[in-house]
Design a protein around this motif. Sequence first.
Motif, PDB file in Angstrom:
ATOM      1  N   LEU A  87      13.784  -1.186   2.956  1.00  0.00           N
ATOM      2  CA  LEU A  87      14.317  -1.118   1.484  1.00  0.00           C
ATOM      3  C   LEU A  87      14.013   0.498   1.651  1.00  0.00           C
ATOM      4  N   PHE A  88      12.923   1.081   1.895  1.00  0.00           N
ATOM      5  CA  PHE A  88      12.831   2.540   1.821  1.00  0.00           C
ATOM      6  C   PHE A  88      13.745   3.351   2.682  1.00  0.00           C
ATOM      7  N   ASP A  89      14.367   3.026   3.694  1.00  0.00           N
ATOM      8  CA  ASP A  89      15.454   3.454   4.568  1.00  0.00           C
ATOM      9  C   ASP A  89      16.540   3.450   3.651  1.00  0.00           C
ATOM     10  N   ALA A  90      16.815   2.357   2.790  1.00  0.00           N
ATOM     11  CA  ALA A  90      18.501   2.288   2.239  1.00  0.00           C
ATOM     12  C   ALA A  90      18.117   3.262   0.958  1.00  0.00           C
ATOM     13  N   HIS A  91      17.057   3.209   0.397  1.00  0.00           N
ATOM     14  CA  HIS A  91      16.723   4.047  -0.779  1.00  0.00           C
ATOM     15  C   HIS A  91      16.756   5.593  -0.404  1.00  0.00           C
ATOM     16  N   LYS A  92      16.418   6.025   1.103  1.00  0.00           N
ATOM     17  CA  LYS A  92      16.642   7.323   1.514  1.00  0.00           C
ATOM     18  C   LYS A  92      17.982   7.701   1.836  1.00  0.00           C
ATOM     19  N   ASN A  93      18.545   6.656   2.265  1.00  0.00           N
ATOM     20  CA  ASN A  93      20.281   6.854   2.412  1.00  0.00           C
ATOM     21  C   ASN A  93      20.978   7.255   1.270  1.00  0.00           C
ATOM     22  N   PHE A  94      20.690   6.315   0.290  1.00  0.00           N
ATOM     23  CA  PHE A  94      21.062   6.528  -1.094  1.00  0.00           C
ATOM     24  C   PHE A  94      20.874   7.969  -1.737  1.00  0.00           C
ATOM     25  N   SER A  95      19.586   8.070  -1.687  1.00  0.00           N
ATOM     26  CA  SER A  95      19.286   9.602  -2.193  1.00  0.00           C
ATOM     27  C   SER A  95      19.832  10.907  -1.370  1.00  0.00           C
ATOM     28  N   ILE A  98      23.664  11.002  -2.662  1.00  0.00           N
ATOM     29  CA  ILE A  98      23.599  11.469  -4.071  1.00  0.00           C
ATOM     30  C   ILE A  98      23.416  12.757  -4.046  1.00  0.00           C
ATOM     31  N   PHE A  99      22.459  13.483  -3.250  1.00  0.00           N
ATOM     32  CA  PHE A  99      21.998  14.665  -3.464  1.00  0.00           C
ATOM     33  C   PHE A  99      23.295  15.619  -2.815  1.00  0.00           C
ATOM     34  N   GLN A 100      23.794  15.184  -1.772  1.00  0.00           N
ATOM     35  CA  GLN A 100      25.026  15.922  -1.081  1.00  0.00           C
ATOM     36  C   GLN A 100      26.257  15.942  -2.085  1.00  0.00           C
ATOM     37  N   ILE A 101      26.428  14.538  -2.601  1.00  0.00           N
ATOM     38  CA  ILE A 101      27.404  14.558  -3.736  1.00  0.00           C
ATOM     39  C   ILE A 101      27.316  15.677  -5.038  1.00  0.00           C
ATOM     40  N   ALA A 102      25.977  15.646  -5.497  1.00  0.00           N
ATOM     41  CA  ALA A 102      25.568  16.431  -6.462  1.00  0.00           C
ATOM     42  C   ALA A 102      25.826  18.153  -6.040  1.00  0.00           C
ATOM     43  N   LYS A 130      11.601   0.916 -11.123  1.00  0.00           N
ATOM     44  CA  LYS A 130      11.608   1.916 -10.517  1.00  0.00           C
ATOM     45  C   LYS A 130      13.173   2.123  -9.666  1.00  0.00           C
ATOM     46  N   PHE A 131      13.277   1.014  -9.084  1.00  0.00           N
ATOM     47  CA  PHE A 131      14.489   1.180  -8.034  1.00  0.00           C
ATOM     48  C   PHE A 131      15.895   1.024  -9.063  1.00  0.00           C
ATOM     49  N   ALA A 132      15.533   0.397 -10.094  1.00  0.00           N
ATOM     50  CA  ALA A 132      16.698   0.289 -11.102  1.00  0.00           C
ATOM     51  C   ALA A 132      16.898   1.475 -11.825  1.00  0.00           C
ATOM     52  N   TYR A 133      15.773   2.324 -12.044  1.00  0.00           N
ATOM     53  CA  TYR A 133      16.031   3.748 -12.475  1.00  0.00           C
ATOM     54  C   TYR A 133      16.986   4.650 -11.675  1.00  0.00           C
ATOM     55  N   ASP A 134      16.317   4.532 -10.375  1.00  0.00           N
ATOM     56  CA  ASP A 134      16.869   5.693  -9.429  1.00  0.00           C
ATOM     57  C   ASP A 134      18.275   5.280  -9.160  1.00  0.00           C
ATOM     58  N   SER A 135      18.516   3.856  -9.244  1.00  0.00           N
ATOM     59  CA  SER A 135      20.081   3.312  -9.015  1.00  0.00           C
ATOM     60  C   SER A 135      20.913   4.078 -10.077  1.00  0.00           C
ATOM     61  N   LEU A 136      20.630   3.642 -11.267  1.00  0.00           N
ATOM     62  CA  LEU A 136      21.311   4.192 -12.534  1.00  0.00           C
ATOM     63  C   LEU A 136      21.442   5.696 -12.482  1.00  0.00           C
ATOM     64  N   ALA A 137      20.314   6.347 -12.154  1.00  0.00           N
ATOM     65  CA  ALA A 137      20.519   7.840 -11.719  1.00  0.00           C
ATOM     66  C   ALA A 137      21.341   8.364 -10.793  1.00  0.00           C
ATOM     67  N   LEU A 176      28.847   6.421   1.860  1.00  0.00           N
ATOM     68  CA  LEU A 176      27.186   6.116   1.922  1.00  0.00           C
ATOM     69  C   LEU A 176      26.580   5.672   0.926  1.00  0.00           C
ATOM     70  N   ALA A 177      26.856   6.437  -0.275  1.00  0.00           N
ATOM     71  CA  ALA A 177      26.128   6.216  -1.553  1.00  0.00           C
ATOM     72  C   ALA A 177      26.331   4.535  -2.048  1.00  0.00           C
ATOM     73  N   ILE A 178      27.348   4.174  -2.084  1.00  0.00           N
ATOM     74  CA  ILE A 178      28.011   2.691  -2.398  1.00  0.00           C
ATOM     75  C   ILE A 178      27.140   1.760  -1.167  1.00  0.00           C
ATOM     76  N   ILE A 179      27.476   1.912  -0.070  1.00  0.00           N
ATOM     77  CA  ILE A 179      26.854   1.150   0.796  1.00  0.00           C
ATOM     78  C   ILE A 179      25.383   0.946   1.032  1.00  0.00           C
ATOM     79  N   SER A 180      24.567   2.222   0.683  1.00  0.00           N
ATOM     80  CA  SER A 180      23.205   2.253   0.802  1.00  0.00           C
ATOM     81  C   SER A 180      22.732   1.540  -0.606  1.00  0.00           C
ATOM     82  N   TYR A 181      23.670   1.636  -1.820  1.00  0.00           N
ATOM     83  CA  TYR A 181      23.207   1.125  -2.877  1.00  0.00           C
ATOM     84  C   TYR A 181      23.094  -0.714  -2.656  1.00  0.00           C
TER      85      TYR A 181
END
Length: 306
Positions: A87-95, A98-102, A130-137, A176-181
């Motif tokens: 779960l943490f690895d998936a969140h790291k990939n997502f973040s 997201i940071f690269q897109i930003a 908290k995961f829901a908050y990060d996903s929405l962000a 990557l963002a969508i797959i990680s989500y």
Amino acid sequence: MSDKDIDAEVQKHLNADSLFDDTDDEEFEKLLNEFISSEITEEDTETMAQDYKEAHQKQAIKAQPTISTQETTSSSSSRLCEEEQNLFDAHKNFSTAIFQIADKNNIKHPSFKITEDLLYPRYKPYLGEKFAYDSLAGWDVMIKAYPTRIMNINPGAKDEELLEYAEKTTDEDLQLAIISYVEILIELESCEIAYEKRRLKAKRKKIEREVIEEHQRRIDRMKKYIKAIEEKQFPINAERLITNYFKTSRKDADGAFKVLTNNPATFAPIDVSKIKARFFGLIKAKPEDGIRINRELGNFLKKLKV
């Protein structure tokens, strides 16, 4: 019912076998099962039997194109358990995505709440928010960066639809963002199932401990009853009497106690041959003496405090 009728009913049991078997009938196991059945709901049972539904979904993700430059691998020395690490690895990939897109679109980095410490030692249900908050962000950043592309995604899209969309997009960061989500959703479910299994295991242990304690209390009470009867030297098998009484009391405590104190011979016969003869052994015991002993025993048990 008159005293005469009661005496007639008592007489049936004086020299007859007990109405109940003398065997244990695995009483402890029955007691344990009864407690567990009353404590664990149908929903709990379904959870215990539920397979990991994400297994099939993970295969779908593995079939998606890999992005070697964005992959992160779990450290062999990670302190997290497998479900939490995934779960943490998936969140790291997502973040990361997201940071690269930003950065590419001059968008402020979102402030994600999830950290590795929060997942240690195991996942807790409150982390879902908290995961829901990060996903929405993260999705807010994607919407700002790709307003037109995101409009093509169905808001209620299933995992398979999101993965299909990710496969078709040419933007690796968005892919990557969508797959990680989707991975986050799957790993969240895995963690929730693992948490529920641990909860039910702990619940069962608690119930077993309570049953063992209750069973021991029953045994102690039975021993006190038996000892008191034997000390008074009543001509009856005290162990058989009390064992059968306690078995019946599990189904009808009030009814069993009424029988015990009014007609204990129901649970074990009075042994007339063990009634002491009167007048220096000249007058042998008769069935009527058995009725008298039965009444005396009932009155004794009615007043007995154990």
